[in-house]
Design an enzyme around this catalytic site. Structure first.
Site, PDB file in Angstrom:
ATOM      1  N   SER A   1       0.830  -1.205   0.000  1.00 57.88           N
ATOM      2  CA  SER A   1       0.000   0.000   0.000  1.00 57.88           C
ATOM      3  C   SER A   1       0.859   1.248   0.000  1.00 57.88           C
ATOM      4  O   SER A   1       1.960   1.274   0.579  1.00 57.88           O
ATOM      5  CB  SER A   1      -0.850  -0.014   1.269  1.00 57.88           C
ATOM      6  OG  SER A   1      -1.456   1.243   1.469  1.00 57.88           O
TER       7      SER A   1
ATOM      8  N   TYR B   1      -1.696  -1.003  10.852  1.00 54.95           N
ATOM      9  CA  TYR B   1      -1.965  -1.588   9.524  1.00 54.95           C
ATOM     10  C   TYR B   1      -0.782  -1.334   8.586  1.00 54.95           C
ATOM     11  O   TYR B   1      -0.268  -2.251   7.934  1.00 54.95           O
ATOM     12  CB  TYR B   1      -3.246  -0.990   8.936  1.00 54.95           C
ATOM     13  CG  TYR B   1      -3.409  -1.237   7.457  1.00 54.95           C
ATOM     14  CD1 TYR B   1      -3.688  -2.509   6.974  1.00 54.95           C
ATOM     15  CD2 TYR B   1      -3.279  -0.194   6.535  1.00 54.95           C
ATOM     16  CE1 TYR B   1      -3.829  -2.746   5.611  1.00 54.95           C
ATOM     17  CE2 TYR B   1      -3.423  -0.412   5.173  1.00 54.95           C
ATOM     18  CZ  TYR B   1      -3.698  -1.690   4.712  1.00 54.95           C
ATOM     19  OH  TYR B   1      -3.821  -1.918   3.364  1.00 54.95           O
TER      20      TYR B   1
ATOM     21  N   LYS C   1       2.154  -3.904   6.659  1.00 51.19           N
ATOM     22  CA  LYS C   1       2.520  -3.921   5.233  1.00 51.19           C
ATOM     23  C   LYS C   1       4.030  -3.802   5.071  1.00 51.19           C
ATOM     24  O   LYS C   1       4.645  -4.515   4.264  1.00 51.19           O
ATOM     25  CB  LYS C   1       1.817  -2.783   4.479  1.00 51.19           C
ATOM     26  CG  LYS C   1       0.317  -2.963   4.348  1.00 51.19           C
ATOM     27  CD  LYS C   1      -0.018  -4.115   3.417  1.00 51.19           C
ATOM     28  CE  LYS C   1      -1.487  -4.455   3.409  1.00 51.19           C
ATOM     29  NZ  LYS C   1      -1.795  -5.728   2.759  1.00 51.19           N
TER      30      LYS C   1
HETATM   31  P1  NAD Z   1     -10.975  -6.925   1.223  1.00 49.27           P
HETATM   32  O1  NAD Z   1     -11.183  -6.921   2.702  1.00 49.27           O
HETATM   33  O2  NAD Z   1     -12.160  -6.746   0.353  1.00 49.27           O
HETATM   34  O3  NAD Z   1     -10.242  -8.273   0.791  1.00 49.27           O
HETATM   35  C1  NAD Z   1      -9.366  -8.978   1.649  1.00 49.27           C
HETATM   36  C2  NAD Z   1      -9.836 -10.423   1.702  1.00 49.27           C
HETATM   37  O4  NAD Z   1      -8.966 -11.170   2.536  1.00 49.27           O
HETATM   38  C3  NAD Z   1     -11.245 -10.566   2.261  1.00 49.27           C
HETATM   39  O5  NAD Z   1     -12.026 -11.303   1.358  1.00 49.27           O
HETATM   40  C4  NAD Z   1     -11.045 -11.305   3.576  1.00 49.27           C
HETATM   41  O6  NAD Z   1     -12.135 -12.139   3.868  1.00 49.27           O
HETATM   42  C5  NAD Z   1      -9.749 -12.051   3.315  1.00 49.27           C
HETATM   43  N1  NAD Z   1      -8.963 -12.386   4.508  1.00 49.27           N
HETATM   44  C6  NAD Z   1      -8.572 -11.553   5.494  1.00 49.27           C
HETATM   45  N2  NAD Z   1      -7.840 -12.223   6.399  1.00 49.27           N
HETATM   46  C7  NAD Z   1      -7.764 -13.506   5.965  1.00 49.27           C
HETATM   47  C8  NAD Z   1      -7.143 -14.681   6.470  1.00 49.27           C
HETATM   48  N3  NAD Z   1      -6.472 -14.687   7.621  1.00 49.27           N
HETATM   49  N4  NAD Z   1      -7.241 -15.815   5.750  1.00 49.27           N
HETATM   50  C9  NAD Z   1      -7.928 -15.844   4.585  1.00 49.27           C
HETATM   51  N5  NAD Z   1      -8.553 -14.773   4.070  1.00 49.27           N
HETATM   52  C10 NAD Z   1      -8.463 -13.616   4.754  1.00 49.27           C
HETATM   53  O7  NAD Z   1      -9.861  -5.835   0.908  1.00 49.27           O
HETATM   54  P2  NAD Z   1      -9.326  -5.292  -0.484  1.00 49.27           P
HETATM   55  O8  NAD Z   1      -9.654  -3.849  -0.554  1.00 49.27           O
HETATM   56  O9  NAD Z   1      -9.716  -6.166  -1.594  1.00 49.27           O
HETATM   57  O10 NAD Z   1      -7.761  -5.389  -0.227  1.00 49.27           O
HETATM   58  C11 NAD Z   1      -6.985  -6.474  -0.676  1.00 49.27           C
HETATM   59  C12 NAD Z   1      -5.555  -6.273  -0.229  1.00 49.27           C
HETATM   60  O11 NAD Z   1      -5.071  -5.036  -0.749  1.00 49.27           O
HETATM   61  C13 NAD Z   1      -5.389  -6.189   1.292  1.00 49.27           C
HETATM   62  O12 NAD Z   1      -4.192  -6.851   1.645  1.00 49.27           O
HETATM   63  C14 NAD Z   1      -5.262  -4.704   1.541  1.00 49.27           C
HETATM   64  O13 NAD Z   1      -4.508  -4.424   2.697  1.00 49.27           O
HETATM   65  C15 NAD Z   1      -4.539  -4.244   0.289  1.00 49.27           C
HETATM   66  N6  NAD Z   1      -4.760  -2.821  -0.031  1.00 49.27           N
HETATM   67  C16 NAD Z   1      -6.042  -2.352  -0.160  1.00 49.27           C
HETATM   68  C17 NAD Z   1      -6.255  -0.999  -0.426  1.00 49.27           C
HETATM   69  C18 NAD Z   1      -7.645  -0.443  -0.537  1.00 49.27           C
HETATM   70  O14 NAD Z   1      -7.807   0.774  -0.455  1.00 49.27           O
HETATM   71  N7  NAD Z   1      -8.672  -1.255  -0.751  1.00 49.27           N
HETATM   72  C19 NAD Z   1      -5.161  -0.137  -0.572  1.00 49.27           C
HETATM   73  C20 NAD Z   1      -3.877  -0.645  -0.454  1.00 49.27           C
HETATM   74  C21 NAD Z   1      -3.683  -2.012  -0.190  1.00 49.27           C
HETATM   75  N1  UFG Z   2     -12.512  11.065   3.566  1.00 54.12           N
HETATM   76  C1  UFG Z   2     -13.484  11.929   4.022  1.00 54.12           C
HETATM   77  N2  UFG Z   2     -14.634  11.405   4.539  1.00 54.12           N
HETATM   78  C2  UFG Z   2     -14.844  10.066   4.632  1.00 54.12           C
HETATM   79  C3  UFG Z   2     -13.848   9.171   4.166  1.00 54.12           C
HETATM   80  C4  UFG Z   2     -12.683   9.706   3.647  1.00 54.12           C
HETATM   81  O1  UFG Z   2     -13.315  13.136   3.956  1.00 54.12           O
HETATM   82  O2  UFG Z   2     -15.901   9.651   5.126  1.00 54.12           O
HETATM   83  C5  UFG Z   2     -11.283  11.608   2.984  1.00 54.12           C
HETATM   84  C6  UFG Z   2     -10.048  11.250   3.797  1.00 54.12           C
HETATM   85  O3  UFG Z   2      -9.828  12.202   4.805  1.00 54.12           O
HETATM   86  C7  UFG Z   2      -8.960  11.272   2.712  1.00 54.12           C
HETATM   87  C8  UFG Z   2      -9.703  10.832   1.456  1.00 54.12           C
HETATM   88  O4  UFG Z   2     -11.093  11.030   1.714  1.00 54.12           O
HETATM   89  O5  UFG Z   2      -8.532  12.580   2.528  1.00 54.12           O
HETATM   90  C9  UFG Z   2      -9.461   9.382   1.112  1.00 54.12           C
HETATM   91  O6  UFG Z   2      -9.739   8.604   2.249  1.00 54.12           O
HETATM   92  P1  UFG Z   2      -9.880   7.012   2.185  1.00 54.12           P
HETATM   93  O7  UFG Z   2     -10.197   6.540   3.565  1.00 54.12           O
HETATM   94  O8  UFG Z   2     -10.797   6.615   1.078  1.00 54.12           O
HETATM   95  O9  UFG Z   2      -8.425   6.542   1.735  1.00 54.12           O
HETATM   96  P2  UFG Z   2      -7.019   6.743   2.431  1.00 54.12           P
HETATM   97  O10 UFG Z   2      -6.141   7.451   1.471  1.00 54.12           O
HETATM   98  O11 UFG Z   2      -7.140   7.296   3.779  1.00 54.12           O
HETATM   99  O12 UFG Z   2      -6.535   5.238   2.603  1.00 54.12           O
HETATM  100  C10 UFG Z   2      -6.696   4.275   1.558  1.00 54.12           C
HETATM  101  C11 UFG Z   2      -6.773   2.889   2.194  1.00 54.12           C
HETATM  102  C12 UFG Z   2      -5.475   2.541   2.835  1.00 54.12           C
HETATM  103  C13 UFG Z   2      -4.372   2.682   1.825  1.00 54.12           C
HETATM  104  C14 UFG Z   2      -4.355   4.057   1.220  1.00 54.12           C
HETATM  105  C15 UFG Z   2      -3.328   4.115   0.137  1.00 54.12           C
HETATM  106  O13 UFG Z   2      -7.811   2.871   3.157  1.00 54.12           O
HETATM  107  O14 UFG Z   2      -5.513   1.212   3.264  1.00 54.12           O
HETATM  108  O15 UFG Z   2      -5.632   4.346   0.669  1.00 54.12           O
HETATM  109  O16 UFG Z   2      -3.309   5.371  -0.435  1.00 54.12           O
HETATM  110  F1  UFG Z   2      -3.196   2.444   2.432  1.00 54.12           F
END
Ligand code: NAD
Ligand code: UFG
Length: 354
Positions: free
Chosen positions: A129, A157, A161
């Site tokens: 991330s 978190y 990572k």
């Molecule tokens: P998500 O929660 O939709 O998907 C994660 C999946 O992993 C879920 O289906 C959950 O059930 C499964 N899981 C969690 N722990 C587990 C375990 N111990 N064993 C088996 N399955 C397990 O999240 P996502 O948004 O699809 O994110 C996927 C990956 O990308 C995550 O590692 C997250 O940290 C990373 N990531 C997400 C974002 C974002 O903004 N969505 C940003 C950066 C990185």
């Molecule tokens: N925000 C609001 N109101 C809300 C939710 C978000 O104003 O209800 C704002 C936040 O303050 C931020 C922006 O919208 O400025 C984006 O917020 P998100 O929570 O959607 O995303 P973040 O950038 O905080 O974090 C996300 C994922 C992290 C990941 C990161 C990588 O949640 O796991 O993107 O850029 F690491």
């Protein structure tokens, strides 16, 4: 194209995982999914199977910390590559439950790597991330953020990572497991598949901006709270690099292809997956209003702890080395999110208390 093995996708029922499974199937890969459904629904896999033309995807409701459970799956399927999405991802919750986060994310990854080593499976792509960079504006000239930017995550978190990244670099650098590693640092994934059949289905109150906005638009929530308008940006709200989830999914196929082409055993590389363009919170809200023709009531409140002013990717390394570019726009993302949200206002589940 696929070789004769399977791509094992952990967390394949989740938001990004399910979109990636679909892209893999569309490209002809054989896929097996492992997910304990802690934050997802098996229905996502059923829909992916349909979208791919009724291809069967073997699914295992298994925790990645379960060595024996994984071992059985690796024995049954020849796994040529692992895409590792499984993990807990709520920043605020990680502050409350750091041990759960380290156990699930870090210990889970170690178990998975041990099983891979035991089976000689040697291609690994990790969902990292942009949060590992922390506040990149603490340096001059680090926006857009290159992979060389020093890391400094600000939440448990984010620590999980970075710790996993370090473990992967150690493993890739040793002769022990001979695993080739791609570390994908995602910026802000948004949107849904253009079919509207799969998308993000957060449990409870969404933490992230776009899922929250979509729930306001469908009437599940009254208004969006904007967390601060006193940042040093063009309209005072923070800047993020929002990337369509389908573009992000395709980045994983590019990474697998790249790792398959690498002949040296000790290989690891970080790649930013972002567009290179930053948008403010208000710009995103306006784009969503334009795409949906729905006004989004907002209320500006105080800053959210841990938020940084700007996370915009420099994606040139992925552009050149993976031959991958984000192609879809914010407007595409808003349109596709809206299609998903209107067709599935309660996600994969049913409306409670009807
Ligand atoms: P998500 O929660 O939709 O998907 C994660 C999946 O992993 C879920 O289906 C959950 O059930 C499964 N899981 C969690 N722990 C587990 C375990 N111990 N064993 C088996 N399955 C397990 O999240 P996502 O948004 O699809 O994110 C996927 C990956 O990308 C995550 O590692 C997250 O940290 C990373 N990531 C997400 C974002 C974002 O903004 N969505 C940003 C950066 C990185
Ligand atoms: N925000 C609001 N109101 C809300 C939710 C978000 O104003 O209800 C704002 C936040 O303050 C931020 C922006 O919208 O400025 C984006 O917020 P998100 O929570 O959607 O995303 P973040 O950038 O905080 O974090 C996300 C994922 C992290 C990941 C990161 C990588 O949640 O796991 O993107 O850029 F690491």
């Amino acid at each position: 194209m696929a070789d004769d093995g399977y791509v094992l996708v952990t967390g394949g029922a989740g938001y990004i995982g399910s979109h990636t499974v679909l892209e893999l199937l569309n490209a002809g890969y054989k896929v097996v999914v492992v997910d304990n459904l802690v934050n997802s629904s098996e229905e996502a896999i059923r829909r992916v199977e349909q979208l791919a033309g009724n291809v069967h995807v073997p699914f295992f409701n298994t925790d990645i910390r379960d060595y024996d459970g994984l071992d059985k799956i690796f024995t049954q399927y020849k796994v040529s590559a692992v895409l590792h999405f499984a993990g807990l991802k709520a920043v605020g919750e990680s502050v409350q439950k750091p041990l759960e986060y380290h156990d699930n994310n870090v210990a889970g990854t170690i178990t998975l790597l041990k099983v891979m080593r035991a089976h000689g499976s040697n291609v690994f792509v990790f969902s990292s991330s942009a949060t590992v960079y922390g506040d990149a504006t603490r340096f001059e000239n680090m926006i857009p953020i290159p992979e060389e930017c020093p890391t400094d995550p600000t939440s448990p978190y984010g620590h999980t990572k970075l710790i996993i990244e370090e473990i992967l670099r150690d493993v890739a650098g040793s002769n022990d497991a001979q695993i080739k590693v791609g570390i994908l640092r995602y910026f802000n994934p948004i949107g849904a598949h253009p079919s509207g059949r799969i998308g993000e289905d957060p449990r409870g109150i969404p933490n992230n901006l776009l899922p929250f906005v979509a729930q306001v638009a469908v009437g599940r929530r009254e208004k969006l709270q904007v967390f601060g308008n006193d940042y040093d940006s063009r309209d005072g709200t923070p800047i993020r690099d929002y990337i369509h989830v389908v573009d992000l999914a395709k980045g994983h196929l590019a990474a697998v292809k790249k790792l398959n082409s690498i002949t040296q055993p000790a290989f690891s590389r970080e790649w930013n997956l972002g567009t290179g363009n930053g948008s403010t919170v208000f710009e995103i809200v306006h784009a969503f209003e334009k795409a949906t023709n729905k006004p989004i009531p907002v209320e500006v409140v105080g800053r959210r702890k841990g938020d940084v002013v700007n996370l915009t990717a420099k994606p040139s390394r992925a552009n050149t080395e993976l031959d991958w570019h984000a192609q879809l726009t914010i407007d595409d993302s808003c349109r596709d999110l809206w299609k998903w949200a209107t067709a599935n206002p309660w996600g994969y589940g049913e409306q409670p208390d009807k």
